[in-house]
Scaffold this motif. Structure first.
Motif, PDB file in Angstrom:
ATOM      1  N   ARG A 115      57.440   9.422  50.784  1.00 17.70           N
ATOM      2  CA  ARG A 115      57.192   8.857  49.459  1.00 17.70           C
ATOM      3  C   ARG A 115      55.735   9.090  49.054  1.00 17.70           C
ATOM      4  O   ARG A 115      54.817   8.776  49.814  1.00 17.70           O
ATOM      5  N   VAL A 116      55.553   9.616  47.860  1.00 23.10           N
ATOM      6  CA  VAL A 116      54.204   9.805  47.311  1.00 23.10           C
ATOM      7  C   VAL A 116      54.108   8.996  46.025  1.00 23.10           C
ATOM      8  O   VAL A 116      54.890   9.214  45.095  1.00 23.10           O
ATOM      9  N   ASN A 117      53.209   8.038  46.007  1.00 23.87           N
ATOM     10  CA  ASN A 117      53.087   7.096  44.889  1.00 23.87           C
ATOM     11  C   ASN A 117      54.428   6.465  44.542  1.00 23.87           C
ATOM     12  O   ASN A 117      54.750   6.233  43.373  1.00 23.87           O
ATOM     13  N   GLY A 118      55.228   6.223  45.560  1.00 21.92           N
ATOM     14  CA  GLY A 118      56.509   5.548  45.391  1.00 21.92           C
ATOM     15  C   GLY A 118      57.694   6.446  45.136  1.00 21.92           C
ATOM     16  O   GLY A 118      58.842   6.015  45.259  1.00 21.92           O
ATOM     17  N   GLY A 119      57.452   7.708  44.778  1.00 22.30           N
ATOM     18  CA  GLY A 119      58.549   8.628  44.486  1.00 22.30           C
ATOM     19  C   GLY A 119      58.931   9.463  45.699  1.00 22.30           C
ATOM     20  O   GLY A 119      58.088   9.790  46.532  1.00 22.30           O
ATOM     21  N   ALA A 120      60.208   9.807  45.797  1.00 15.93           N
ATOM     22  CA  ALA A 120      60.683  10.654  46.888  1.00 15.93           C
ATOM     23  C   ALA A 120      60.136  12.062  46.705  1.00 15.93           C
ATOM     24  O   ALA A 120      60.341  12.688  45.662  1.00 15.93           O
ATOM     25  N   CYS A 121      59.447  12.566  47.730  1.00 13.14           N
ATOM     26  CA  CYS A 121      58.745  13.846  47.596  1.00 13.14           C
ATOM     27  C   CYS A 121      59.105  14.819  48.722  1.00 13.14           C
ATOM     28  O   CYS A 121      58.493  15.864  48.850  1.00 13.14           O
ATOM     29  N   GLY A 122      60.089  14.488  49.525  1.00 14.42           N
ATOM     30  CA  GLY A 122      60.469  15.356  50.629  1.00 14.42           C
ATOM     31  C   GLY A 122      60.948  14.529  51.795  1.00 14.42           C
ATOM     32  O   GLY A 122      61.147  13.313  51.682  1.00 14.42           O
ATOM     33  N   ARG A 123      61.108  15.190  52.946  1.00 11.57           N
ATOM     34  CA  ARG A 123      61.554  14.447  54.099  1.00 11.57           C
ATOM     35  C   ARG A 123      61.249  15.188  55.397  1.00 11.57           C
ATOM     36  O   ARG A 123      60.990  16.396  55.392  1.00 11.57           O
ATOM     37  N   LEU A 124      61.301  14.438  56.476  1.00 14.97           N
ATOM     38  CA  LEU A 124      61.222  14.959  57.829  1.00 14.97           C
ATOM     39  C   LEU A 124      62.599  14.816  58.468  1.00 14.97           C
ATOM     40  O   LEU A 124      63.291  13.823  58.243  1.00 14.97           O
ATOM     41  N   SER A 125      62.991  15.805  59.260  1.00 15.01           N
ATOM     42  CA  SER A 125      64.281  15.790  59.940  1.00 15.01           C
ATOM     43  C   SER A 125      64.074  16.029  61.428  1.00 15.01           C
ATOM     44  O   SER A 125      63.101  16.670  61.842  1.00 15.01           O
ATOM     45  N   LEU A 172      58.693  19.554  51.935  1.00 14.49           N
ATOM     46  CA  LEU A 172      57.853  18.831  50.981  1.00 14.49           C
ATOM     47  C   LEU A 172      57.884  19.528  49.630  1.00 14.49           C
ATOM     48  O   LEU A 172      57.691  20.743  49.540  1.00 14.49           O
ATOM     49  N   THR A 173      58.133  18.758  48.566  1.00 12.83           N
ATOM     50  CA  THR A 173      58.202  19.317  47.218  1.00 12.83           C
ATOM     51  C   THR A 173      56.799  19.427  46.627  1.00 12.83           C
ATOM     52  O   THR A 173      56.110  18.419  46.446  1.00 12.83           O
ATOM     53  N   LEU A 174      56.395  20.635  46.301  1.00 12.01           N
ATOM     54  CA  LEU A 174      55.082  20.869  45.712  1.00 12.01           C
ATOM     55  C   LEU A 174      55.140  20.784  44.189  1.00 12.01           C
ATOM     56  O   LEU A 174      54.302  20.157  43.553  1.00 12.01           O
ATOM     57  N   ILE A 175      56.146  21.442  43.600  1.00 12.51           N
ATOM     58  CA  ILE A 175      56.346  21.439  42.144  1.00 12.51           C
ATOM     59  C   ILE A 175      57.846  21.368  41.885  1.00 12.51           C
ATOM     60  O   ILE A 175      58.630  22.046  42.549  1.00 12.51           O
ATOM     61  N   ARG A 176      58.251  20.545  40.920  1.00  4.68           N
ATOM     62  CA  ARG A 176      59.661  20.492  40.523  1.00  4.68           C
ATOM     63  C   ARG A 176      59.884  21.519  39.425  1.00  4.68           C
ATOM     64  O   ARG A 176      59.387  21.362  38.308  1.00  4.68           O
ATOM     65  N   LEU A 177      60.634  22.542  39.739  1.00  5.21           N
ATOM     66  CA  LEU A 177      60.856  23.619  38.778  1.00  5.21           C
ATOM     67  C   LEU A 177      62.030  23.336  37.856  1.00  5.21           C
ATOM     68  O   LEU A 177      62.059  23.781  36.717  1.00  5.21           O
ATOM     69  N   ALA A 178      63.021  22.583  38.352  1.00  4.52           N
ATOM     70  CA  ALA A 178      64.262  22.415  37.589  1.00  4.52           C
ATOM     71  C   ALA A 178      64.268  21.176  36.707  1.00  4.52           C
ATOM     72  O   ALA A 178      65.060  21.085  35.781  1.00  4.52           O
ATOM     73  N   VAL A 205      62.091  10.499  41.863  1.00  4.89           N
ATOM     74  CA  VAL A 205      61.811  11.756  42.546  1.00  4.89           C
ATOM     75  C   VAL A 205      60.530  12.348  41.978  1.00  4.89           C
ATOM     76  O   VAL A 205      60.293  12.297  40.765  1.00  4.89           O
ATOM     77  N   THR A 206      59.700  12.907  42.842  1.00  5.13           N
ATOM     78  CA  THR A 206      58.423  13.420  42.363  1.00  5.13           C
ATOM     79  C   THR A 206      58.032  14.667  43.148  1.00  5.13           C
ATOM     80  O   THR A 206      58.795  15.193  43.966  1.00  5.13           O
ATOM     81  N   SER A 207      56.836  15.160  42.878  1.00  7.98           N
ATOM     82  CA  SER A 207      56.271  16.304  43.592  1.00  7.98           C
ATOM     83  C   SER A 207      54.777  16.081  43.732  1.00  7.98           C
ATOM     84  O   SER A 207      54.199  15.207  43.063  1.00  7.98           O
ATOM     85  N   LEU A 208      54.133  16.848  44.587  1.00  8.54           N
ATOM     86  CA  LEU A 208      52.684  16.710  44.729  1.00  8.54           C
ATOM     87  C   LEU A 208      51.990  17.027  43.404  1.00  8.54           C
ATOM     88  O   LEU A 208      51.020  16.368  43.025  1.00  8.54           O
TER      89      LEU A 208
END
Length: 234
Positions: free
Chosen positions: A95-105, A126-132, A141-144
């Motif tokens: 979570r980055v600033n409360g938004g889901a930004c990726g995960r570890l598996s 890890l999501t850097l930029i949301r393109l869609a 949901v967020t991105s860096l």
């Protein structure tokens, strides 16, 4: 884009278009040594997977998921603007600033908590930029990029992740779970909130000494071991 440089204890490998997590699992099953870091850095996404060769039963070794989570948080803490808050969900969510930004598996060649795994792999996505999607369409949901981290170099972040992960891996090996538990507890997302994992539900009140999730359901407390998150390898 420059080639990432890693500490001597890690060997980097470009996934060359493949999913690093799946590739690392295949390599580990084929006998690849621990310490290999498979990676993929794209404009919109940073992926990495580290192969571990545990020497303790899975019930203890599964803590490498926490090691990697804390390493990532420390790396982002060092590179991102100071107002950016990074938290870790018990099951690997980032979570980055409360938004889901990726995960570890976490994957391995056994799910038996008492068995010593032949290998474990921790994957990072890890999501850097949301393109869609445009910001605001999915507020959870967020991105860096969306959170003000446009100046964070993805390759530099990957390198920092590797360094901080190794620091915590060595500290965990030398000092046990206590300092890792103390660090992770301050980063845990969802404490004292409702949660449901592995068929159990209740209020997430913390973890035991091995990072097992404690769920309070009325007068009953359920323990979900961290090893329950292990995915079966190929």
């Amino acid at each position: 884009m420059s080639e990432p440089q890693f500490p001597p204890l890690l060997t980097g490998l470009d996934a060359e278009g493949r999913d690093p997590f799946a590739l690392a699992c295949e390599m580990a099953e084929a006998g690849c040594d621990g310490g290999t870091l498979v990676h993929s850095v794209r404009a919109d996404r940073l992926q990495a997977a580290v192969i571990f060769a545990p020497e303790v039963p899975l019930a203890e070794a599964a803590a490498v998921l926490v090691v990697c989570g804390v390493g990532l948080q420390n790396a982002l803490g060092a590179l991102a603007p100071p107002e950016v808050a990074v938290h870790l969900e018990w099951d690997g969510g980032i979570r980055v600033n409360g938004g889901a930004c990726g995960r570890l598996s976490l994957a391995g060649n056994t799910r038996d908590p008492e068995a010593v795994p032949g290998w474990l792999v921790v994957g990072l996505d890890l999501t850097l930029i949301r393109l869609a999607e445009a910001p605001g369409e999915t507020p959870d949901v967020t991105s860096l990029y969306d959170e003000g981290c446009a100046e964070v170099d993805p390759v530099g972040l990957l390198e920092a992740y590797a360094r901080h992960m190794l620091v915590w891996l060595n500290r965990w090996d030398d000092e046990g779970n206590r300092p890792l538990h103390a660090e992770w507890s301050g980063l845990a997302w969802g404490l004292n909130g409702a949660a449901g994992v592995a068929g159990r539900s209740g209020v997430f009140i913390g973890t035991d000494e091995r990072f097992g999730m404690l769920l309070r359901d009325g007068e009953t407390t359920h323990l979900v071991p961290l090893s329950a998150l292990v995915e079966e390898g190929p």
